[in-house]
Scaffold this motif. Structure first.
Motif: not given
Length: 122
Positions: A1-3, A5, A9, A44, A48
């Motif tokens: 899974m991506k962070l 950005a 988001e 996540l 962030y």
């Protein structure tokens, strides 16, 4: 899974986290899809926030002022407690000087301020 950005988001994910918080409680099984989604999204969000909303270390003067307020201490009463002059306390509170190691120990013991906060300032 991506962070995450960007802020758009982040805000969208926070909205989803708020929805999931209403669906998940202490009794929700760990294999429940809402529980799993909330767990992933909060990781996540934490990543962030560490990057974009990190909170720096507090200044020693701010920590002393807070503790003085909590303990209802004046500069004079704090000076008496630490065995130093009131003008010296004023210098600490205004960031004009830092306590000696001996005074730092007294601040730690009498005001119960974490030694790492005190030593980080010295």
């Amino acid at each position: 899974m991506k962070l995450i950005a960007n802020k758009i988001e982040y805000e969208a994910i926070m909205a989803r986290v708020n929805e999931l918080i209403e669906l998940v409680d202490d009794n929700t099984p760990k294999n429940d899809k809402n529980y799993i989604e909330l767990d992933i999204l909060t990781d996540l969000v934490v990543a962030y926030e560490k990057t974009h909303y990190s909170i720096g270390k507090p200044a020693l003067s701010d920590v002393i002022k807070t503790r003085m307020n909590e303990m209802n201490l004046t500069q004079k009463s704090l000076a008496d407690m630490l065995g130093i002059s009131a003008p010296r306390i004023n210098e600490y509170l205004n960031g004009k000087s830092l306590p000696t190691l001996q005074v730092a120990r007294k601040i730690h013991k009498k005001l119960n301020i974490d030694a790492n906060v005190i030593l980080g300032a010295i």
